[in-house]
Write a protein that holds these residues in place. Structure first.
Motif, PDB file in Angstrom:
ATOM      1  N   ILE A  78       4.032  -9.595   4.096  1.00 46.50           N
ATOM      2  CA  ILE A  78       5.465  -9.440   3.816  1.00 46.50           C
ATOM      3  C   ILE A  78       5.703  -8.312   2.818  1.00 46.50           C
ATOM      4  O   ILE A  78       5.231  -8.367   1.677  1.00 46.50           O
ATOM      5  CB  ILE A  78       6.039 -10.768   3.273  1.00 46.50           C
ATOM      6  N   ALA A  79       6.448  -7.281   3.252  1.00 48.83           N
ATOM      7  CA  ALA A  79       6.682  -6.119   2.390  1.00 48.83           C
ATOM      8  C   ALA A  79       7.305  -6.566   1.074  1.00 48.83           C
ATOM      9  O   ALA A  79       8.250  -7.355   1.053  1.00 48.83           O
ATOM     10  CB  ALA A  79       7.605  -5.135   3.101  1.00 48.83           C
ATOM     11  N   GLY A  80       6.788  -6.057  -0.013  1.00 49.82           N
ATOM     12  CA  GLY A  80       7.381  -6.293  -1.332  1.00 49.82           C
ATOM     13  C   GLY A  80       6.963  -7.595  -1.999  1.00 49.82           C
ATOM     14  O   GLY A  80       6.915  -7.655  -3.226  1.00 49.82           O
ATOM     15  N   ALA A  93      -1.363  -8.201   1.699  1.00 43.32           N
ATOM     16  CA  ALA A  93      -1.885  -7.068   2.468  1.00 43.32           C
ATOM     17  C   ALA A  93      -0.748  -6.284   3.103  1.00 43.32           C
ATOM     18  O   ALA A  93       0.359  -6.802   3.268  1.00 43.32           O
ATOM     19  CB  ALA A  93      -2.848  -7.563   3.542  1.00 43.32           C
ATOM     20  N   MET A  94      -0.991  -5.032   3.444  1.00 42.68           N
ATOM     21  CA  MET A  94      -0.010  -4.234   4.166  1.00 42.68           C
ATOM     22  C   MET A  94      -0.708  -3.423   5.257  1.00 42.68           C
ATOM     23  O   MET A  94      -1.448  -2.483   4.967  1.00 42.68           O
ATOM     24  CB  MET A  94       0.738  -3.297   3.193  1.00 42.68           C
ATOM     25  N   PRO A  95      -0.531  -3.852   6.512  1.00 39.74           N
ATOM     26  CA  PRO A  95      -1.106  -3.123   7.651  1.00 39.74           C
ATOM     27  C   PRO A  95      -0.044  -2.150   8.181  1.00 39.74           C
ATOM     28  O   PRO A  95       0.991  -1.953   7.537  1.00 39.74           O
ATOM     29  CB  PRO A  95      -1.333  -4.241   8.660  1.00 39.74           C
ATOM     30  N   TRP A 107       1.569   1.791  -0.973  1.00 40.11           N
ATOM     31  CA  TRP A 107       0.897   1.748   0.336  1.00 40.11           C
ATOM     32  C   TRP A 107       1.891   1.369   1.436  1.00 40.11           C
ATOM     33  O   TRP A 107       1.867   1.907   2.551  1.00 40.11           O
ATOM     34  CB  TRP A 107      -0.259   0.742   0.298  1.00 40.11           C
ATOM     35  N   THR A 108       2.767   0.424   1.099  1.00 41.87           N
ATOM     36  CA  THR A 108       3.790  -0.005   2.059  1.00 41.87           C
ATOM     37  C   THR A 108       4.630   1.203   2.481  1.00 41.87           C
ATOM     38  O   THR A 108       4.938   1.391   3.659  1.00 41.87           O
ATOM     39  CB  THR A 108       4.680  -1.093   1.409  1.00 41.87           C
ATOM     40  N   ALA A 109       4.973   2.054   1.484  1.00 42.45           N
ATOM     41  CA  ALA A 109       5.810   3.219   1.762  1.00 42.45           C
ATOM     42  C   ALA A 109       5.066   4.259   2.594  1.00 42.45           C
ATOM     43  O   ALA A 109       5.614   4.804   3.562  1.00 42.45           O
ATOM     44  CB  ALA A 109       6.271   3.837   0.444  1.00 42.45           C
ATOM     45  N   ALA A 119       1.775   4.017   4.209  1.00 38.81           N
ATOM     46  CA  ALA A 119       1.021   3.587   5.395  1.00 38.81           C
ATOM     47  C   ALA A 119       1.770   2.557   6.237  1.00 38.81           C
ATOM     48  O   ALA A 119       1.721   2.601   7.465  1.00 38.81           O
ATOM     49  CB  ALA A 119      -0.326   3.023   4.967  1.00 38.81           C
ATOM     50  N   GLY A 120       2.477   1.625   5.577  1.00 40.20           N
ATOM     51  CA  GLY A 120       3.206   0.587   6.325  1.00 40.20           C
ATOM     52  C   GLY A 120       4.366   1.192   7.090  1.00 40.20           C
ATOM     53  O   GLY A 120       4.533   0.980   8.299  1.00 40.20           O
ATOM     54  N   SER A 121       5.181   1.981   6.380  1.00 42.16           N
ATOM     55  CA  SER A 121       6.329   2.640   7.021  1.00 42.16           C
ATOM     56  C   SER A 121       5.897   3.910   7.735  1.00 42.16           C
ATOM     57  O   SER A 121       6.656   4.458   8.545  1.00 42.16           O
ATOM     58  CB  SER A 121       7.381   3.016   5.963  1.00 42.16           C
ATOM     59  N   GLY A 122       4.700   4.394   7.422  1.00 41.13           N
ATOM     60  CA  GLY A 122       4.217   5.693   7.915  1.00 41.13           C
ATOM     61  C   GLY A 122       4.401   5.954   9.402  1.00 41.13           C
ATOM     62  O   GLY A 122       4.871   7.039   9.778  1.00 41.13           O
TER      63      GLY A 122
HETATM   64  O1  LIG Z   1      10.365  -1.508   7.147  1.00 42.76           O
HETATM   65  C1  LIG Z   1       9.803  -2.443   6.578  1.00 42.76           C
HETATM   66  O2  LIG Z   1      10.347  -3.034   5.627  1.00 42.76           O
HETATM   67  C2  LIG Z   1       8.433  -2.900   7.036  1.00 42.76           C
HETATM   68  C3  LIG Z   1       7.390  -2.733   5.982  1.00 42.76           C
HETATM   69  C4  LIG Z   1       6.459  -1.686   6.482  1.00 42.76           C
HETATM   70  C5  LIG Z   1       6.893  -1.430   7.833  1.00 42.76           C
HETATM   71  N1  LIG Z   1       7.963  -2.119   8.145  1.00 42.76           N
END
Ligand SMILES: O=C(O)[C@@H]1CCC=N1
Ligand SMILES: NC(=O)C1=CN([C@@H]2O[C@H](COP(=O)(O)OP(=O)(O)OC[C@H]3O[C@@H](n4cnc5c(N)ncnc54)[C@H](O)[C@@H]3O)[C@@H](O)[C@H]2O)C=CC1
Length: 273
Positions: A91-93, A111-113, A159-161, A163-166
């Protein structure tokens, strides 16, 4: 080993697919909509709406719901059912401190995939909580989705910013390159293939050669040639600054979500510091 995926939506269903591809067959997935459950079942998971059953019957639990659904998910599971479970939150954040408060007796990881897990190429960062023991199992399961990096929690929002959103940022860049190809006369499908090839090839070349991006740029750029004309356009349009701001904005949003979720968990679950 039995694995639960709580909230088998976009990333949750990719988790199910990755684990099945890796040879895990004992998977239970939850969701709220018929379509989510049908999809999870078609991927090979036992599908149910009952989060408590999924958690209590599993060894490892992946939390793949949207941040604002965390309190509701915690409430839908009996406190005793969380006890002794290994929980990996995507879960982001959502901070480890919040997650550990919400699931007081579980062994929690944050974790952030990213969605590239769909093809086994996620770039996943994972941080351990204060009660974690079974890192090897978590590492093995996350590796089913791609590369895994164990990091301190303080890196997770960044990392979320990045790689997660990447994948969304890169998809925008690819879309822009395709339009650019069309602008200068390429058929759309050929422009799309070229854009994907260039992205994939450049990333492989940089990784395999260990070359710095600056060196690669200079090697491509002929004095008074074509590339330098493109580079000056990129520079004057602020492409680098725009990408840096994109990641920074996503990072700030991840921090904001963390604070919002912490407040909601405390309020909705009646937990104090
Ligand atoms: O946009 C989001 O909040 C989620 C987190 C990383 C990718 N999607
Ligand atoms: N989509 C992405 O690329 C990535 C998402 N994430 C994180 O994963 C989480 C999920 O994101 P998505 O998969 O995009 O969202 P999604 O909306 O596609 O999936 C969430 C699923 O959870 C289900 N759900 C909601 N409340 C529930 C409950 N009480 N019990 C059981 N299931 C419930 C929803 O019906 C939905 O199927 C978010 O926290 C996000 O930050 C992390 C990395 C990448």
């Amino acid at each position: 080993m039995r694995v639960a995926v709580i909230g088998a939506g976009r990333i949750g269903s990719v988790v199910v697919r990755s684990l099945v591809r890796c040879g895990y067959s004992e998977i239970v997935a939850t969701g709220r909509r018929d379509e989510t459950l049908k999809n999870a079942a078609s991927l090979g998971a036992e599908a149910t709406r009952d989060n408590d059953y999924a958690v209590s019957s599993s060894d490892i639990v992946f939390l793949t719901v949207k941040p604002h659904h965390l309190p509701e998910v915690v409430k839908s599971v009996k406190p005793a059912s969380w006890a002794g479970r290994t929980v990996v939150s995507f879960i982001a954040g959502a901070r480890l401190a919040t997650l550990e408060k919400a699931m007081a007796e579980a062994e929690v990881y944050r974790a952030m995939p990213n969605l590239n897990a769909e093809v086994g190429l996620s770039s996943t960062a994972v941080a351990q909580g204060t009660r974690t023991r079974d890192m090897a199992t978590v590492d093995r399961l996350l590796k089913c989705m791609g590369r895994v990096y164990w990091v301190p929690e303080e890196f997770l929002d960044a990392w979320t910013a990045l790689a997660g959103s990447g994948p969304a940022f890169i998809a925008e860049i690819i879309d822009a390159l395709v339009l650019a190809g069309v602008l200068v006369g390429l058929p759309r499908d050929l422009a799309y293939s070229a854009a994907l090839d260039v992205l994939e090839g450049t990333s492989r070349l940089l990784r395999e050669s260990g070359t710095h991006p600056f060196k690669l740029r200079d090697d491509v750029t002929t004095p008074a040639g074509t590339t330098i004309r493109g580079l000056i356009a990129m520079e004057s349009e602020g492409v680098k600054a725009a990408l840096m701001k994109a990641v920074e904005s996503a990072y700030r949003r991840s921090l904001e979500i963390g604070a919002e979720i912490d407040a909601r968990v405390k309020r909705e679950l009646g937990i104090s510091d």
